[in-house]
Design an enzyme around this catalytic site. Structure first.
Site, PDB file in Angstrom:
ATOM      1  N   LYS A   9       0.853  -1.197   0.000  1.00  0.00           N
ATOM      2  CA  LYS A   9       0.000   0.000   0.000  1.00  0.00           C
ATOM      3  C   LYS A   9       0.887   1.245   0.000  1.00  0.00           C
ATOM      4  CE  LYS A   9      -1.643   3.109   2.323  1.00  0.00           C
ATOM      5  NZ  LYS A   9      -1.675   4.273   1.434  1.00  0.00           N
TER       6      LYS A   9
ATOM      7  N   GLY B 227       6.873   5.976   7.755  1.00  0.00           N
ATOM      8  CA  GLY B 227       6.025   7.161   7.692  1.00  0.00           C
ATOM      9  C   GLY B 227       6.195   7.967   8.955  1.00  0.00           C
ATOM     10  N   SER B 228       5.158   8.716   9.310  1.00  0.00           N
ATOM     11  CA  SER B 228       5.285   9.619  10.456  1.00  0.00           C
ATOM     12  C   SER B 228       5.201   8.849  11.773  1.00  0.00           C
ATOM     13  CB  SER B 228       4.181  10.672  10.392  1.00  0.00           C
ATOM     14  OG  SER B 228       2.935  10.015  10.484  1.00  0.00           O
TER      15      SER B 228
ATOM     16  N   GLU C  82       9.713   2.620  10.663  1.00  0.00           N
ATOM     17  CA  GLU C  82      10.731   3.653  10.410  1.00  0.00           C
ATOM     18  C   GLU C  82       9.987   4.972  10.350  1.00  0.00           C
ATOM     19  OE1 GLU C  82      13.814   3.601  10.602  1.00  0.00           O
ATOM     20  OE2 GLU C  82      14.142   1.435  10.620  1.00  0.00           O
TER      21      GLU C  82
ATOM     22  N   CYS D 255      13.712  11.972   5.979  1.00  0.00           N
ATOM     23  CA  CYS D 255      13.688  11.658   7.412  1.00  0.00           C
ATOM     24  C   CYS D 255      15.062  11.870   8.022  1.00  0.00           C
ATOM     25  CB  CYS D 255      13.226  10.221   7.609  1.00  0.00           C
ATOM     26  SG  CYS D 255      14.152   9.068   6.597  1.00  0.00           S
TER      27      CYS D 255
ATOM     28  N   GLN E 288       1.567  20.137   2.942  1.00  0.00           N
ATOM     29  CA  GLN E 288       2.919  20.200   3.499  1.00  0.00           C
ATOM     30  C   GLN E 288       3.436  21.645   3.464  1.00  0.00           C
ATOM     31  OE1 GLN E 288       4.790  17.564   4.964  1.00  0.00           O
ATOM     32  NE2 GLN E 288       6.040  19.314   5.590  1.00  0.00           N
TER      33      GLN E 288
ATOM     34  N   GLU F 137       9.317  17.494  14.113  1.00  0.00           N
ATOM     35  CA  GLU F 137       9.729  17.298  12.721  1.00  0.00           C
ATOM     36  C   GLU F 137       8.874  18.176  11.813  1.00  0.00           C
ATOM     37  OE1 GLU F 137       8.652  13.721  10.508  1.00  0.00           O
ATOM     38  OE2 GLU F 137      10.754  13.500   9.949  1.00  0.00           O
TER      39      GLU F 137
HETATM   40  P1  NAD Z   1       2.294   9.144   6.897  1.00  0.00           P
HETATM   41  O1  NAD Z   1       2.525   8.549   8.237  1.00  0.00           O
HETATM   42  O2  NAD Z   1       1.250  10.172   6.754  1.00  0.00           O
HETATM   43  O3  NAD Z   1       1.945   8.010   5.826  1.00  0.00           O
HETATM   44  C1  NAD Z   1       2.784   6.906   5.600  1.00  0.00           C
HETATM   45  C2  NAD Z   1       1.951   5.773   5.030  1.00  0.00           C
HETATM   46  O4  NAD Z   1       1.032   5.327   6.034  1.00  0.00           O
HETATM   47  C3  NAD Z   1       1.091   6.161   3.829  1.00  0.00           C
HETATM   48  O5  NAD Z   1       1.052   5.104   2.900  1.00  0.00           O
HETATM   49  C4  NAD Z   1      -0.270   6.373   4.447  1.00  0.00           C
HETATM   50  O6  NAD Z   1      -1.340   6.184   3.537  1.00  0.00           O
HETATM   51  C5  NAD Z   1      -0.284   5.288   5.498  1.00  0.00           C
HETATM   52  N1  NAD Z   1      -1.224   5.526   6.594  1.00  0.00           N
HETATM   53  C6  NAD Z   1      -1.692   6.712   7.062  1.00  0.00           C
HETATM   54  N2  NAD Z   1      -2.567   6.502   8.067  1.00  0.00           N
HETATM   55  C7  NAD Z   1      -2.648   5.161   8.248  1.00  0.00           C
HETATM   56  C8  NAD Z   1      -3.373   4.327   9.133  1.00  0.00           C
HETATM   57  N3  NAD Z   1      -4.211   4.844  10.049  1.00  0.00           N
HETATM   58  N4  NAD Z   1      -3.230   2.983   9.027  1.00  0.00           N
HETATM   59  C9  NAD Z   1      -2.383   2.453   8.121  1.00  0.00           C
HETATM   60  N5  NAD Z   1      -1.674   3.199   7.242  1.00  0.00           N
HETATM   61  C10 NAD Z   1      -1.797   4.543   7.298  1.00  0.00           C
HETATM   62  O7  NAD Z   1       3.731   9.692   6.409  1.00  0.00           O
HETATM   63  P2  NAD Z   1       4.056  10.511   5.071  1.00  0.00           P
HETATM   64  O8  NAD Z   1       3.539  11.903   5.232  1.00  0.00           O
HETATM   65  O9  NAD Z   1       3.670   9.728   3.865  1.00  0.00           O
HETATM   66  O10 NAD Z   1       5.655  10.519   5.111  1.00  0.00           O
HETATM   67  C11 NAD Z   1       6.410  11.440   5.830  1.00  0.00           C
HETATM   68  C12 NAD Z   1       6.918  10.832   7.124  1.00  0.00           C
HETATM   69  O11 NAD Z   1       7.660   9.650   6.836  1.00  0.00           O
HETATM   70  C13 NAD Z   1       7.887  11.736   7.867  1.00  0.00           C
HETATM   71  O12 NAD Z   1       7.573  11.719   9.240  1.00  0.00           O
HETATM   72  C14 NAD Z   1       9.245  11.088   7.628  1.00  0.00           C
HETATM   73  O13 NAD Z   1      10.212  11.345   8.609  1.00  0.00           O
HETATM   74  C15 NAD Z   1       8.876   9.652   7.584  1.00  0.00           C
HETATM   75  N6  NAD Z   1       9.909   8.871   6.900  1.00  0.00           N
HETATM   76  C16 NAD Z   1      10.716   8.061   7.648  1.00  0.00           C
HETATM   77  C17 NAD Z   1      11.732   7.334   7.037  1.00  0.00           C
HETATM   78  C18 NAD Z   1      12.614   6.419   7.839  1.00  0.00           C
HETATM   79  O14 NAD Z   1      13.186   5.506   7.259  1.00  0.00           O
HETATM   80  N7  NAD Z   1      12.747   6.621   9.136  1.00  0.00           N
HETATM   81  C19 NAD Z   1      11.922   7.429   5.660  1.00  0.00           C
HETATM   82  C20 NAD Z   1      11.085   8.267   4.925  1.00  0.00           C
HETATM   83  C21 NAD Z   1      10.078   8.973   5.556  1.00  0.00           C
END
Ligand code: NAD
Length: 478
Positions: free
Chosen positions: A172, A225-226, A247, A281, A328, A380
Site C-alpha cells: 500500500k 512514515g510519520s 521507520e 527523514c 505540506q 519534525e
Molecule cells: P504518513 O505517516 O502520513 O503516511 C505513511 C503511510 O502510512 C502512507 O502510505 C499512508 O497512507 C499510510 N497511513 C496513514 N494513516 C494510516 C493508518 N491509520 N493505518 C495504516 N496506514 C496509514 O507519512 P508521510 O507523510 O507519507 O511521510 C512522511 C513521514 O515519513 C515523515 O515523518 C518522515 O520522517 C517519515 N519517513 C521516515 C523514514 C525512515 O526511514 N525513518 C523514511 C522516509 C520517511
C-alpha cells in the site's frame, strides 16, 4: 486518460474511485489517474497473498534470485524514464529522482543475492545422539506501507527482502505518489512472479491501510512514515500479536566544531538541510554550531543558500524542487510563523515563491538564535526549514544533539579524530556521519534509528533478514 489499476491475484483490477496524481512543480499537469482500492479489493489482495504464501515459501532460491535480478535489471535500464516520473510526481530534482531509481534497482540485485545466502546453522546438541539445526523461514503474507518522499527506494527496500526470503506481499503506497508504485508493480507483474505473490492496493491509509493492519492473515507489517501513524500501526499489530517494523520521523543534528573544514561543513549542512526540499527523514534540521565559528559558518551558509536555484524539478539546473503539496507547504509556513513567535530570528527565506508554472515553491528558511526547547527544534517539520543552535563546546553540542525524542541520523564536522570518535560513541542516533551530510546512505548496510524514530529490526543490508524471516530450531535423534 487511462486509469492505472490495482494489481490483485495476478490481475489488474479497476474500481469506482480514482484520484488524479498532480505534479507539484506544475499543478496543471496531471501525471495520471490511479484507481483506489475498495474494502472488498483489499480483502481479495490479502486472500491472494495468503493463498500464495505456502507455495512461494517453498519456491527455489534460484527462482527467487532470477525474479529479483530481472526486476533490478529492468529498473536500472529504465532509470531515466522512471526517474522522470518520480520527479514529476514527487518534486525532487531529476538527478535525485534518477539516483533514487538506480538505488531501487541495486537493492533488488542485492536481495537477489541474499535469497542465495539465507544460510542456517548446525549446532552440536548438549545431549548425546542429537543434532540441532537452526534455519530461517518465511514469515507469511506481509503488508508494506510506505510514505511519499522516497516513492520507489523505500518500497524496493521492503519488497525485495520480503520476496527474497519467501514472503508474499500486499503493498500500500502513499496516496501522493502512486505513479512510482504502479510502475514498480508493473515491472514485478511482468517478471512472472506467481499469481498472488505480489499485490498492489492504492488508497487512503486511514481506510485501506487500517484494513491491512487488522487482518489476521497479515503476519507482519513493515511501515515507514510519520511517528503518529507509526503508533497506530504498533497498536493494531501488537493487539493481535503480528510482527511489525516502524521507520519514522527524525530531527537530525549536524554538529559543526570550530576545527572543521568550513567549506565542507557548509556543503554538508546545505545538502542535509535542503536537498530533496528538506523532505528526508534524515534531513539535518538542527545545525549545532560552536560559538567561535558560528558567525563565519552562518555567513558562508547564507551565501550558499542564496545561490540555490528553486524551481521546476524537471528543469536542468534546479537545485531544490517544490514542496510535495499544499498541505505540506501550509505546515512549513506554519512552522516558520511558530519560529518567529518563539523568538528565533528568521535570517533568510521561508516565503512562498512564484514561478512560471503554478506549484508549491518555497525558499529554504534559516533560523538563528534558537534554542533546543523551541518547537521548531523539537518537532519534525519535514520541509526546507533549518535552525542554528549556538553552543560553547563539544560537551554542550553532544547534549543538545541527543536532547530529542528522535534518533535517526546525526553528523559532526570536525578535523579532530578524538571529537569524531567521541561523537560516534555518545550519539544516540542509529546512523552517525563524520564530515558527511546526515542524509545519503549506502544500500547494502543497515538503516534505522533509535528512540521514537524506529522500532524493530533494522532495514536493508544483511540485517533485513531478521524482520523478513522467522527462526526454526529442529532436533534430530540419530
Ligand atoms: P504518513 O505517516 O502520513 O503516511 C505513511 C503511510 O502510512 C502512507 O502510505 C499512508 O497512507 C499510510 N497511513 C496513514 N494513516 C494510516 C493508518 N491509520 N493505518 C495504516 N496506514 C496509514 O507519512 P508521510 O507523510 O507519507 O511521510 C512522511 C513521514 O515519513 C515523515 O515523518 C518522515 O520522517 C517519515 N519517513 C521516515 C523514514 C525512515 O526511514 N525513518 C523514511 C522516509 C520517511
Amino acid at each position: 486518460m487511462s486509469v492505472h489499476n490495482n494489481f490483485i491475484a495476478g490481475e489488474w483490477i479497476g474500481s469506482g474511485d480514482q484520484i488524479a496524481n498532480i505534479n507539484p512543480s506544475d499543478t496543471n499537469d496531471i501525471v495520471g489517474e490511479y484507481a483506489q482500492a475498495d474494502r472488498d479489493q483489499v480483502s481479495q489482495a490479502v486472500d491472494a497473498a495468503y493463498a500464495a504464501s505456502a507455495g512461494w515459501a517453498q519456491s527455489g532460491t534460484q527462482q527467487r534470485f532470477d525474479f529479483l535480478d530481472a526486476i533490478g535489471t529492468e529498473i536500472l535500464a529504465r532509470k531515466q524514464e522512471l526517474g522522470t516520473l518520480l520527479s514529476r510526481e514527487e518534486g525532487k530534482t531529476l538527478a535525485e529522482g534518477i539516483g533514487e531509481v538506480a538505488r531501487a534497482g541495486q537493492i533488488f540485485k542485492y536481495f537477489a543475492g541474499e535469497a542465495l545466502r539465507n544460510a542456517g546453522e548446525l549446532i552440536p546438541s548438549v545431549r548425546p545422539d542429537l543434532s540441532v539445526e537452526v534455519s530461517r523461514e518465511a514469515v507469511g503474507p506481509i503488508a508494506i506501507i510506505t510514505p511519499w518522499n522516497f516513492p520507489i527506494a523505500i518500497p524496493a527496500w521492503k519488497i525485495a527482502p520480503a520476496l527474497a526470503f519467501g514472503n508474499t506481499v500486499v503493498f500500500k503506497p502513499a496516496e501522493l505518489t502512486p505513479g512510482s508504485a504502479w510502475a514498480l508493480t508493473d515491472i514485478i507483474a511482468r517478471s512472472g512472479v506467481p499469481e498472488g505473490v505480489f499485490n498492489l492496493v492504492m488508497g487512503p491509509g486511514a481506510e485501506i491501510g487500517e484494513l491491512l493492519l487488522n487482518d489476521h492473515r497479515i503476519r507482519a507489517v513493515s511501515f515507514t512514515g510519520s511517528t503518529d501513524t507509526g503508533r497506530i500501526v504498533a497498536g493494531a499489530c501488537s493487539g493481535r500479536n503480528a510482527r511489525y517494523q516502524l521507520e519514522m520521523g527524525g530531527k537530525n543534528p549536524l554538529v559543526v566544531l570550530n576545527d572543521c573544514d568550513l567549506d565542507n561543513a557548509v556543503n554538508c549542512a546545505l545538502n542535509g538541510a535542503f536537498f530533496s526540499t528538506g523532505q528526508r527523514c534524515t534531513a539535518s534540521s538542527r545545525l549545532i554550531v560552536e560559538e567561535s565559528i558560528h558567525d563565519a559558518f552562518v555567513a558562508a551558509f547564507v551565501q550558499k543558500m542564496e545561490g540555490l536555484v528553486i524551481g521546476d524539478a524537471l528543469v536542468e539546473g534546479t537545485d531544490i524542487g517544490p514542496v510535495v503539496d499544499q498541505t505540506q507547504l501550509n505546515k512549513n509556513l506554519e512552522y516558520v510563523q511558530i519560529g518567529k513567535e518563539e523568538g528565533a530570528e528568521l535570517l533568510t527565506g521561508g516565503e512562498v515563491l512564484e514561478r512560471e508554472k503554478p506549484g508549491f515553491y518555497q525558499r529554504p528558511a534559516l533560523f538563528i538564535d534558537t534554542d533546543n526547547s523551541m518547537r521548531i527544534n523539537m518537532e519534525e517539520i519535514f520541509g526546507p526549514v533549518a535552525s542554528v543552535i549556538k553552543v560553547s563546546n563539544l560537551d554542550e553540542a553532544m547534549h543538545r544533539a541527543n536532547d530529542t525524542q528522535f534518533g535517526l541520523s546525526a553528523g559532526i564536522c570536525t578535523s579532530s579524530l578524538r571529537s569524531a570518535a567521541r561523537f560516534k560513541q555518545e550519539s544516540q542516533a542509529g546512523m552517525v556521519m563524520i564530515n558527511a551530510p546526515t542524509a545519503g546512505v549506502d544500500y547494502h548496510v543497515p538503516f534505522g534509528g533509535t528512540k521514537e524514530s524506529s522500532f524493530g529490526p533494522r532495514e536493508q543490508g544483511g540485517y533485513a533478514r531478521d524482520f523478513y524471516t522467522t527462526v526454526k530450531t529442529a532436533y534430530t535423534q540419530t
